[in-house]
Structures are given as structure tokens and as C-alpha cells.
Motif scaffolding. Structure first.
Motif, PDB file in Angstrom:
ATOM      1  N   LEU A   1       0.847  -1.192   0.000  1.00  0.00           N
ATOM      2  CA  LEU A   1       0.000   0.000   0.000  1.00  0.00           C
ATOM      3  C   LEU A   1       0.883   1.242   0.000  1.00  0.00           C
ATOM      4  O   LEU A   1       1.741   1.407   0.872  1.00  0.00           O
ATOM      5  N   TYR A   2       0.646   2.114  -0.965  1.00  0.00           N
ATOM      6  CA  TYR A   2       1.468   3.314  -1.148  1.00  0.00           C
ATOM      7  C   TYR A   2       0.587   4.561  -1.084  1.00  0.00           C
ATOM      8  O   TYR A   2      -0.589   4.528  -1.455  1.00  0.00           O
ATOM      9  N   LEU A   3       1.195   5.653  -0.615  1.00  0.00           N
ATOM     10  CA  LEU A   3       0.520   6.948  -0.581  1.00  0.00           C
ATOM     11  C   LEU A   3       1.151   7.898  -1.589  1.00  0.00           C
ATOM     12  O   LEU A   3       2.363   7.865  -1.818  1.00  0.00           O
ATOM     13  N   ASN A   4       0.318   8.744  -2.176  1.00  0.00           N
ATOM     14  CA  ASN A   4       0.801   9.862  -2.987  1.00  0.00           C
ATOM     15  C   ASN A   4      -0.209  10.989  -2.804  1.00  0.00           C
ATOM     16  O   ASN A   4      -1.133  11.163  -3.585  1.00  0.00           O
ATOM     17  N   THR A   5      -0.007  11.765  -1.740  1.00  0.00           N
ATOM     18  CA  THR A   5      -0.987  12.775  -1.353  1.00  0.00           C
ATOM     19  C   THR A   5      -0.311  13.833  -0.487  1.00  0.00           C
ATOM     20  O   THR A   5       0.864  13.719  -0.149  1.00  0.00           O
ATOM     21  N   GLY A   6      -1.071  14.877  -0.157  1.00  0.00           N
ATOM     22  CA  GLY A   6      -0.548  15.902   0.754  1.00  0.00           C
ATOM     23  C   GLY A   6       0.235  17.002   0.074  1.00  0.00           C
ATOM     24  O   GLY A   6       1.020  17.691   0.721  1.00  0.00           O
ATOM     25  N   HIS A   7       0.004  17.234  -1.212  1.00  0.00           N
ATOM     26  CA  HIS A   7       0.786  18.231  -1.957  1.00  0.00           C
ATOM     27  C   HIS A   7       0.293  19.656  -1.749  1.00  0.00           C
ATOM     28  O   HIS A   7       0.929  20.602  -2.221  1.00  0.00           O
ATOM     29  N   GLY A   8      -0.833  19.825  -1.075  1.00  0.00           N
ATOM     30  CA  GLY A   8      -1.316  21.161  -0.741  1.00  0.00           C
ATOM     31  C   GLY A   8      -1.538  22.038  -1.959  1.00  0.00           C
ATOM     32  O   GLY A   8      -2.175  21.641  -2.929  1.00  0.00           O
ATOM     33  N   THR A   9      -0.983  23.246  -1.914  1.00  0.00           N
ATOM     34  CA  THR A   9      -1.124  24.194  -3.026  1.00  0.00           C
ATOM     35  C   THR A   9      -0.187  23.880  -4.184  1.00  0.00           C
ATOM     36  O   THR A   9      -0.230  24.558  -5.213  1.00  0.00           O
ATOM     37  N   LEU A  10       0.664  22.861  -4.033  1.00  0.00           N
ATOM     38  CA  LEU A  10       1.692  22.581  -5.037  1.00  0.00           C
ATOM     39  C   LEU A  10       1.453  21.263  -5.773  1.00  0.00           C
ATOM     40  O   LEU A  10       2.398  20.644  -6.258  1.00  0.00           O
ATOM     41  N   GLY A  11       0.199  20.850  -5.870  1.00  0.00           N
ATOM     42  CA  GLY A  11      -0.085  19.604  -6.580  1.00  0.00           C
ATOM     43  C   GLY A  11       0.340  19.650  -8.040  1.00  0.00           C
ATOM     44  O   GLY A  11       0.883  18.678  -8.571  1.00  0.00           O
ATOM     45  N   TRP A  12       0.120  20.773  -8.702  1.00  0.00           N
ATOM     46  CA  TRP A  12       0.517  20.931 -10.095  1.00  0.00           C
ATOM     47  C   TRP A  12       2.036  21.056 -10.204  1.00  0.00           C
ATOM     48  O   TRP A  12       2.666  20.519 -11.099  1.00  0.00           O
ATOM     49  N   THR A  13       2.636  21.754  -9.243  1.00  0.00           N
ATOM     50  CA  THR A  13       4.088  21.931  -9.249  1.00  0.00           C
ATOM     51  C   THR A  13       4.808  20.601  -9.050  1.00  0.00           C
ATOM     52  O   THR A  13       5.816  20.326  -9.706  1.00  0.00           O
TER      53      THR A  13
END
Length: 417
Positions: free
Chosen positions: A379-391
Motif C-alpha cells: 500500500l502506497y501513498l501519494n498525497t498531501g501536496h497542498g497548493t503545489l499539486g501541479w508543481t
């Protein structure tokens, strides 16, 4: 290996793309009818390595206290009867300690730089039209004290290799003449020529289409309700399909890229995921006078607002509300955005036909995203990028695909696991 990716925003779609490039069988699940329908739908469009810095810093607690009593404050904490919000808030205060600032900035900058390079390479290889501009990002200040403090921040960013150059008020007008009407109020700014802008929704939807052509399966209008564990691993994810029927999807590995909703899926398994939603707003204006509208992407430091040109439109975005999972538009904030835009560009934009939007940015207390393997081995996470998801999005997707494939990712970053 078969990998199930839960979520099809920029994070989930990029992860699926790079997993497929690595030779894996990939299935993407999303509750919406298509990709990029939630937080990736209408953000500020900036690929902003120069602003890869955390909200949490030694000065933040006093600012937050001050903003508690402002209805139009850039960052608002609205207390809820939700223990997750209070736990997040306490962790945020810990991240405000002076010793945490430099390592958090280092991690954010490294991932952001890697992601921008990855995006540039993808643009060249895939020829995706997402209305990108390579004009840099210009940050301007009205308050001399904020401008002076910004020079310290710019110095710190340069220490990490980001060319965030201090510029005078006159130089600001040479870079972006559309600010001429506000010259008397501007005291200075900083400019990063390497930063870019582009429409994340256009990019993500086209990347998803290309991924489908390469064999990635997308299950839209399908909700992931529960991860089914067996013998210390995830065996399957329980789904509700478009007909409202339950089914399970088995895979060898699972990626939770559900933005602010990731904790709700993984918490029953005892997996830590310190992510809480920060509601942001955007307003999209049609351009009436192209000569009076900005071309360079702008950041208004005082009001924490950004302005980016996307084709024949200007996208304005900003604010953050830590107020739970509601997406209802606050009319005070919407009206304030129009007022600010009108002051800057009074003749440039169509103020009678504004399109407002809100989205829940998945935010960690440190602003450093959670990328990597959890205590459950598949199980892997890829989250929590806040305002920088596109960056950070395409880079974190590629890095996680490397981790799942047993390769060491390129960027220097505190990956999970």
C-alpha cells in the motif's frame, strides 16, 4: 505487476502514466465521471518552484491568530468538532519550530525541481497542449516590511538553487507592464524566470487519454469504499460501481492518491496519513483587453493571490480555509477576489461573467507531501501536496512509480517506507 491507483487528479493520473511506462498493468479508480474533476479542476495554474516553501514557519502562529478575526484573511482556521483538525493543528505548530524550516524547504524544492524537469520532458515527448507559458512568476509587494522579509526568504531559496531574484518596482513594470496602474502602491518584488504556468486540467485529461491508449484502464463514477486486508497485505479494494453495485478489485499493489480523502480510506488499517483539507478558491475571467491583461504569472503577496493567463482567460486563485470538507463558496471571499482583480486590471477583464470554483487542497502540517510505501508493504501513498499539486504532481508520480518498480527515485526527498 497489477497496480490499482485510487484517484485520477494530476497525482493519480501521473502515477498511472509512469507505472504503465514501467511495464505494469494499471487500473485507475475515481468517483467522478472523468479525470481531474476535483482539486485538479481549476487551480492557480502555476508551476511554482520558487514558492515551494511551507506555511509553517516561526512567524506563522502569530499571523494565524491575527487572521482568525478577518473574514477575508488569506489563511483562515475555523475550528470544527473534528479531532483530525485539532491533531493537524498541533502538528502544524510543531512544524513552525525554527529547526524544521530548512529541511522542509529542501524537500519541497527538490521534488518541485524534479517535477518541473519531468513535465518539460513530457511536454517535448508527448506534445500536449495545455496552454503553457514560460514567462516566469513575478511576486510583488505593497508593504515595505513584507518586502524586506521577502528578501530573506529569497536568499534562503537561492541557497537551495532557486533563482528568485529581487527586483525593484520599476523593474516589475518592465517585466509586466499590465501593473502600471498600481505602480504607486508597489514597493518591490521578486521574480523567477524559470517558473511556468499551464492548465492542469487540460494536461491531466489529455494525459489520461494517452494512458488509456497505452492500456491503462480507468473506472470512472466508481467509489473506493474500503481496502480489504489479508495476512498483512492489501488483497483488494472494495468498490461501488456506476450501477450502485459492490464489487472488489484485486491487485498486487495499491496507490492511495485521493487527495484530502486519503486518510478516510487508510485510517481503518492503522495507516498514518496526516492530511487535512485546505479549501482554496479560484475565479476565471475572460480577457476583454489583451494589452491590459498580464502575461507573466503574478503573485500578490499581501493578499496571497495568484494570477495566470491561460489562453484567452485569466485564472485568479488563492486563500485557504481549514474548515472541514465543505466546498460551499463564501460570497465574501468571491466578492473580495473580484474587487482585488478590478483594482489591478480595471479594463482588462470581464467582471460580469466570472466563474468561481473551490477545491480541497490535501495539506500536511509541514507542506511536505506523503509519497511512498506505508507500513503495509503493498500500500502506497501519494498525497498531501497542498497548493503545489501541479508543481510537484508529475514528479511525485514518476518517483512513486520508480519505488513500486524497485528502483531508486532520482530526487533527494524523504520518501515514506
Amino acid at each position: 505487476m497489477k497496480v490499482a491507483v485510487l484517484g485520477s487528479g494530476i497525482i493519480g493520473t501521473a502515477t498511472a502514466w509512469w507505472l504503465r511506462q514501467a511495464g505494469h498493468e494499471v487500473v485507475v479508480v475515481d468517483r467522478q465521471a472523468g479525470p481531474a474533476q476535483e482539486t485538479s479542476r481549476a487551480n492557480g495554474c502555476q508551476i511554482a518552484v520558487s514558492f515551494a516553501e511551507p506555511w509553517a514557519n516561526p512567524h506563522a502562529p502569530l499571523k494565524v491568530l491575527k487572521w482568525l478575526f478577518q473574514k477575508d484573511a488569506p489563511l483562515v482556521f475555523r475550528p470544527q468538532l473534528d479531532w483530525r483538525q485539532w491533531r493537524w493543528g498541533l502538528a502544524f505548530l510543531r512544524e513552525c519550530l525554527p529547526a524544521r524550516l530548512a529541511p522542509n524547504i529542501r524537500a519541497m524544492v527538490r521534488l518541485s525541481e524534479y517535477s518541473r524537469r519531468t513535465l518539460q520532458a513530457m511536454r517535448a515527448d508527448l506534445d500536449i497542449d495545455y496552454k503553457h507559458l514560460e514567462c516566469g512568476i513575478l511576486n510583488f509587494y505593497r508593504d515595505p516590511r513584507l518586502f524586506e522579509a521577502s528578501q530573506q526568504a529569497a536568499d534562503l531559496m537561492r541557497d537551495f538553487g532557486v533563482d528568485r531574484r529581487i527586483v525593484s518596482a520599476d523593474e516589475i513594470l518592465r517585466i509586466e507592464p499590465a501593473l502600471a496602474g498600481s505602480r504607486e502602491h508597489i514597493v518591490g518584488g521578486d521574480y523567477t524566470s524559470e517558473d511556468e504556468t499551464g492548465d492542469v486540467y487540460l494536461f491531466t485529461t489529455e494525459l489520461a487519454r494517452r494512458a488509456m491508449q497505452q492500456g491503462v484502464e480507468f473506472l470512472f463514477s466508481t467509489r473506493a469504499t474500503r481496502l480489504l486486508a489479508e495476512k498483512g497485505r492489501i488483497r483488494a479494494v472494495e468498490l461501488i460501481d456506476p450501477q450502485g453495485l459492490y464489487r472488489s478489485l484485486e491487485a498486487d499493489a495499491f496507490v492511495a492518491a485521493l487527495g484530502s480523502y486519503t486518510p478516510q480510506l487508510v485510517a481503518p488499517l492503522g495507516v498514518a496519513c496526516s492530511v487535512y483539507p485546505a479549501k482554496g478558491y479560484s475565479a476565471t475571467f475572460d480577457i476583454l483587453d489583451h494589452g491590459a491583461a498580464p502575461t507573466v504569472s503574478l503573485t500578490d503577496s499581501e493578499h496571497k493571490m495568484v494570477y495566470s493567463r491561460i489562453g484567452n482567460q485569466i485564472r485568479m486563485a488563492g486563500t485557504a480555509e481549514l474548515s472541514g470538507y465543505g466546498r460551499a463558496l463564501n460570497t465574501i471571499r468571491c466578492d473580495n477576489m473580484v474587487t482585488l482583480a478590478r483594482r489591478l486590471f480595471p479594463s482588462a477583464l470581464d467582471f460580469d461573467n466570472v466563474r468561481f470554483w473551490s477545491g480541497l487542497r490535501p495539506t500536511t502540517p509541514s507542506n511536505v507531501p506523503l509519497v511512498g510505501r506505508t507500513r503495509i508493504s503493498n500500500l502506497y501513498l501519494n498525497t498531501g501536496h497542498g497548493t503545489l499539486g501541479w508543481t510537484m504532481g508529475v514528479g511525485s508520480g514518476r518517483a512513486l512509480a520508480d519505488l513500486i518498480s524497485g528502483r531508486r527515485p532520482e530526487p533527494e526527498f524523504p520518501f515514506l517506507g
